[in-house]
Every structure is written in structure tokens, then in C-alpha cells.
Scaffold this active site. Sequence first.
Site, mmCIF file in Angstrom:
data_model
loop_
_atom_site.group_PDB
_atom_site.id
_atom_site.type_symbol
_atom_site.label_atom_id
_atom_site.label_comp_id
_atom_site.label_asym_id
_atom_site.label_seq_id
_atom_site.Cartn_x
_atom_site.Cartn_y
_atom_site.Cartn_z
ATOM 1 N N ASP A 180 0.785 -1.161 -0.053
ATOM 2 C CA ASP A 180 -0.014 0.008 0.011
ATOM 3 C C ASP A 180 0.883 1.250 -0.062
ATOM 4 O O ASP A 180 1.716 1.375 1.109
ATOM 5 C CB ASP A 180 -0.812 -0.057 1.201
ATOM 6 C CG ASP A 180 -1.956 0.880 1.129
ATOM 7 O OD1 ASP A 180 -2.130 1.781 0.310
ATOM 8 O OD2 ASP A 180 -2.796 0.913 2.138
ATOM 9 N N ASP A 190 -10.762 3.975 -1.389
ATOM 10 C CA ASP A 190 -11.181 2.980 -0.498
ATOM 11 C C ASP A 190 -12.841 2.869 -0.467
ATOM 12 O O ASP A 190 -13.345 3.778 -0.438
ATOM 13 C CB ASP A 190 -10.823 3.408 1.151
ATOM 14 C CG ASP A 190 -9.459 3.056 1.102
ATOM 15 O OD1 ASP A 190 -8.532 2.904 0.422
ATOM 16 O OD2 ASP A 190 -9.058 3.444 2.471
HETATM 17 C C1 GLA Z 1 -5.445 2.164 2.942
HETATM 18 C C2 GLA Z 1 -6.025 1.020 1.927
HETATM 19 C C3 GLA Z 1 -6.933 0.122 2.892
HETATM 20 C C4 GLA Z 1 -6.467 -0.192 3.876
HETATM 21 C C5 GLA Z 1 -5.871 1.020 4.834
HETATM 22 C C6 GLA Z 1 -4.975 0.333 5.970
HETATM 23 O O1 GLA Z 1 -6.396 3.105 3.151
HETATM 24 O O2 GLA Z 1 -6.663 1.611 0.816
HETATM 25 O O3 GLA Z 1 -7.655 -0.962 2.190
HETATM 26 O O4 GLA Z 1 -5.269 -1.138 3.802
HETATM 27 O O5 GLA Z 1 -4.979 1.730 4.229
HETATM 28 O O6 GLA Z 1 -4.385 1.355 6.790
#
Ligand code: GLA
Length: 394
Positions: A156, A217
Site C-alpha cells: 500500500d 477506499d
Molecule cells: C489504505 C487502503 C485500505 C487499508 C488501509 C490500512 O487506506 O486503501 O484498504 O489497507 O490503508 O491502513
Amino acid sequence: MGRFGQRFAWVASVLILLATLGSPQGTRAGEEPKLALTPPMGWNSWNHFGCKVTDAVVRAAADAMVSTGMKDVGYQYVNIDDCWQGTRDAEGNIRGNERFPDMKALADYVHSKGLKFGLYSSPGPKTCAGFEGSYGHEEQDARTYAQWGVDFLKYDWCSGDQVYRQNEADTKAAYQKMHEALQSTGRPIVFSLCYSAYRVWRWGASVGGNLWRTTGDITDDYNQMWINGTQQNGLEKYAGPGHWNDPDMLEIGNQKLTEYEPRTQMSLWSILAAPLIAGNDLTTMTKETLAALTNPDVIAVDQDPAGIQGQRISQEGPLEVWMKPLADGSKAVGLFNSGNYDMQVTADFSQMGISGPASVRVLWPRRQLGHFRSSFTAIVPRHGAVMIGVSTKQ
Ligand code: GLA
């Protein structure tokens, strides 16, 4: 070659054959393993547990994946998202925090259930939730993951911007670096890019990505789910066996998808050949949630071996029809209604490339409906979906 030599050659070739059959996904030694030939299915801790995830939560999720029958319909990966990391030791090796005292033992437990184990990290110095990232430790972390028995890594971006210049080439290089580190461990590890800038769908596969996030998200909210899903239209040419667009994880079974909405996410995600990563508490889910997550006909659409991502074939205001061609020549079709009232939706066979009559079966509930001449019409409830299979075979 003497008799001993002949026998040795025969034994050696049998051993090589056995090694080939036994190697991951049936690949030959030296060949790259073919991972994620269908969209990955599993569970991830984030949507429900966030940073409250613990070793016990993950073990319970693995247990439930087996006892509920989810494993039998194809769910496989048990993935810990952010918040598992502790500090590095004196040699720089990453360790789990107090909620994850023994990651290897946890991975062994998940594997003992016949499931696979996934973790999360970041190319930057910190993860999105501020835990230790992999920057400057990529190869070391990849080796640690392989030692623990990791099968899936979600990587990520987050604090990547602090250490990499913000352009496409440097971003790609950061992902490529971890891809190479994972590869050099020799362990097949699905590589999940959590990154949606610079049109990642165009280059995600070239840096070793098996899936890449195409949106921001998802949240536990029908409208956000619908936006994430429908934004995949037009990206279908970038998806295929081994490399998938990822509109983010499932919210089915969390609080706010109600009535027909869970079926809608499952139907749309399956037509999109999207990864099916459940994001609820598997230990307390209702019968309805389990039924939404495990309809075998809908999962078969998602997991169709042709791996074609479906697309929208018509739209009239909030009423949409999406279609996914399947390996056997039939079509999976979703009739959707994102409006606030139940409404009639028609799917025209001509828009599916079908001329003349075709047989139709409904996937929720599973039922054959018989032959239809040139179209199929159904009342679709608000925020709902009617999913059908259309076939011209007798
Ligand atoms: C980002 C990702 C999420 C999750 C969070 C964790 O927002 O897009 O899917 O993994 O980080 O902190």
C-alpha cells in the site's frame, strides 16, 4: 549407458516429473509460477477489524472460513491488513507487535486448515496507519515473509510519497523493487498493488502485480460501493488471468449494506471478475450474509476460467445492464437498479451479441426460467440486482 545408468536415468526422469507436478500451480522448475489465474478469493481484516486485528481474530477467521463452508466454494486467502507490525530487531528484521507474538506459528495455523496466509506492507517508511513500512528493507522483508510462509502481500503506497518522487516511473520502480524481492525468495506470493494513481491498470501487470486497486477506499455504504464497482467500466481490457482490476474488498455482512445490497455487490463484483475478499466478521455472520457470500453460481461467474472482465451494455438513468462473456460461450448478465424505487429493467439479447431465442436461468435464487425470444425483463428492487445466465445452447 549401462543398466545402472539406464535405471538411474529412468528414476531421475520420474523424479523430475514428480517435482514438476508437485511444484506450485503445476509449473516447471525455473518457470515463473502462475498465480491468481482466477481472481483471488479470501478474507481481509481491515473492513471490519481495522487496527483491532489480533492473532486470535485471524485464527477465528480461518476456522470460520472452513466451518461455514466458505472454503468449499473457493475462499482461500486469510489476509492481515495494516497494524500487525512491531519494531525491527537489531539486524533490521521486522517483527509482529504485541497482538501478533508469533507470525510463523499463525501462518502455520492458517496453512493447517488448508488455507493461505497474507500480509500487508508499504513501499514507504510507514504504512497508512503509521506502522513500520518496508522502505530500505524490501529484500529483507520479502525473505522474512517467505520464512513465515506468506502467500499474498498487499503493498500500500501511503508514505511512499515521502521518499519517492511523485511520478509514474518512480512509483513503478518502487513496486518493481518489491516484486523482484518477492520473486527472489522463490516462494509464490500474490502481489496486490494498493495504489490507484497514474492509471495503474495500464502498468500494474508489468511490475508483477496480480491485482491493483483502481479506486479509493470502499466504505460500508451502498453509494460508495456502487461508485467503486461501476468505475471499472472501460478497464476490462487490462484484466485477465494473473492480473486483475481491484475495486476493493467486500462490505457484505458489515452494518450498512442491507436488503438487496449485499447481492448487488456480489453480482457486480462477479461480473467484473473482481477479487472476492470478504471484509466482515466471519464468526458472527447471519445466514443471509453467508448465503450472499457463497452462492456457487455467482462465484462461478467470478471465477470463470476465461477471466474476462464484464462491462456495461446499457444504461437508462439508474437502470443498468452489465454482461460478462463466459468460457462456455454463455453470458452472465446483471440487471441493476441504483435508484430509490423498484423498477423494471430489460436486457436485450442483441446487446449481448445474441440473435434469436436463448435460455435464461436466474442465479438468485437458482432457477431455470426457460426460453426467451429476444430480451429478458425483470422488476429489480431498489439498490438490487437480478443476475441471469443466458445461453443459446440447446
Ligand atoms: C489504505 C487502503 C485500505 C487499508 C488501509 C490500512 O487506506 O486503501 O484498504 O489497507 O490503508 O491502513
